[in-house]
Design an enzyme around this catalytic site. Structure first.
Site: not given
Length: 372
Positions: A140, A183
């Site tokens: 990501t 995250y």
């Protein structure tokens, strides 16, 4: 449990070495599974089916490829089940993850277990086999942190970098890593484990650090998949909440182009193993949330009710991928223009959700798709 071959009754996975797609019932995973099955590969989908709606994706895959798709309903944290699923794989695409920043803040331990321990389960299985099974990992842009040091101006409801190099090309792979939120930490740590297993053990791995991917089979929510989420809410006549001022910019990439990149990484794994690439739509597909909303209003032919709330932790005001390196190394074509892709997604969502007449007039889709 492994699905049986409809003709022989034997598990399809045993007929030949499958392509393993963890999280294979999810948005990107199901599109990958569909592509590989269409190309003639046997595909093993490994998924916990925890995300609402993904069971429909798995049913769709089975109906399209009854002799090519097998499935294991399992958790990526289950080391034994993961080892069994990967034991005969010819390649692994690791998409299974906890994907929402908000969820990681509410339950950081669960986020850790899925994103770090789950990835290590898979990597160590491959290490114990023969170290030659390629693995392509879905990372990501959050590994670069909130990019708060990038100085920004605002033009046409969108943040624009003052640095012309960033403005023209985007954020490159040389950008220092800077993990924010649980995250960001869990995906960033997994990203680094994947790269290090290539360095330490010679496993042919590759990391794709994704920006915002959108397209068919996306069940967008407020926490993840914002392009589809905005369209779903607009088509259903529901209000949309924007966190921040709506001028934050992302480069969006159509799912067909993302699947091309994953397939190319596998085909060229000898050349790209141990490397990370930024994957997104690039500067030509960079839009702000407000700009997308204006476009959606044009597509559906009516205003969208919009509310604003506080910024969320770790949100980047600007992130656009510098795609020059991945396009060169993987031989990727020019990505789908965002207006065309968004119009196609709107059409699919209208049909998938039985929202006949949600887009008025219907010609607006063709008009939007023609703009690029």
């Amino acid at each position: 449990m492994k699905d049986a071959d409809p003709k022989t009754g034997a598990p399809a996975i045993l007929r030949c070495r499958p392509v393993l797609v963890t999280g294979g019932a999810g948005f990107i995973g199901s599109n990958l599974a569909d592509r590989f099955a269409s190309e003639g590969h046997d595909v093993l989908v490994y998924d916990a089916l925890a995300r609402p709606g993904v069971d429909r994706n798995l049913d769709w895959l089975k109906k399209r490829h009854p002799a090519k798709i097998s499935a294991v309903i399992g958790d990526i944290r289950d080391e034994t089940a993961v080892a069994d699923a990967a034991s005969d794989a010819q390649a692994v695409f690791h998409m299974a993850a906890q994907v929402a920043v908000t969820t990681s803040l509410a339950d950081p331990r669960n986020d850790f277990e899925i994103n770090i321990r789950g990835t290590l389960n898979l990597l160590d299985t491959l290490r114990r086999l023969n170290g030659m099974v390629p693995l392509v990992f879905a990372s990501t842009n959050k590994v670069y942190g909130d990019l708060a040091d990038v100085e920004l101006d605002m033009t046409n409801d969108a943040y624009v970098p003052r640095d012309p190099a960033i403005r023209d090309a985007g954020i490159g792979e040389t950008r220092p890593l800077d993990f924010h939120t649980p995250y960001g930490c869990s995906k960033g740590a997994a990203d680094q484990y994947v790269l290090d297993y290539a360095r330490s053990y010679g496993i042919p791995t590759c990391v794709l650090r994704m920006s915002c991917i959108y397209g068919q089979r996306q069940m967008g929510t407020e926490d993840q998949g914002w392009v589809a989420h905005f369209l779903i809410r607009a088509l259903e006549g529901q209000p949309i909440t924007i966190y921040g001022d709506g001028c934050q910019v992302r480069d969006i990439l159509n799912i067909s182009d993302a699947v091309d990149a994953y397939g190319a990484a596998w085909k060229r794994i000898d050349a790209v193993q141990g490397r990370a690439f930024n994957l997104g739509g690039g500067p030509s597909n960079a839009i702000s949330l407000r700009q997308l909303l204006v476009h959606i209003e044009d597509v559906i032919g009516r205003p969208v009710e919009t509310h604003y709330s506080d910024w969320r932790a770790g949100d980047q005001r600007y992130y656009v991928s510098d795609t020059r390196q991945i396009a060169c190394e993987l031989g990727l074509k020019t990505p789908t223009p965002w207006r065309k892709g968004v119009a196609a997604l709107a059409q699919w969502l209208q049909e998938e959700r039985g929202l006949a007449g949600a887009i008025r007039p219907s010609s607006r889709l063709q008009e939007a798709a023609a703009l690029s």
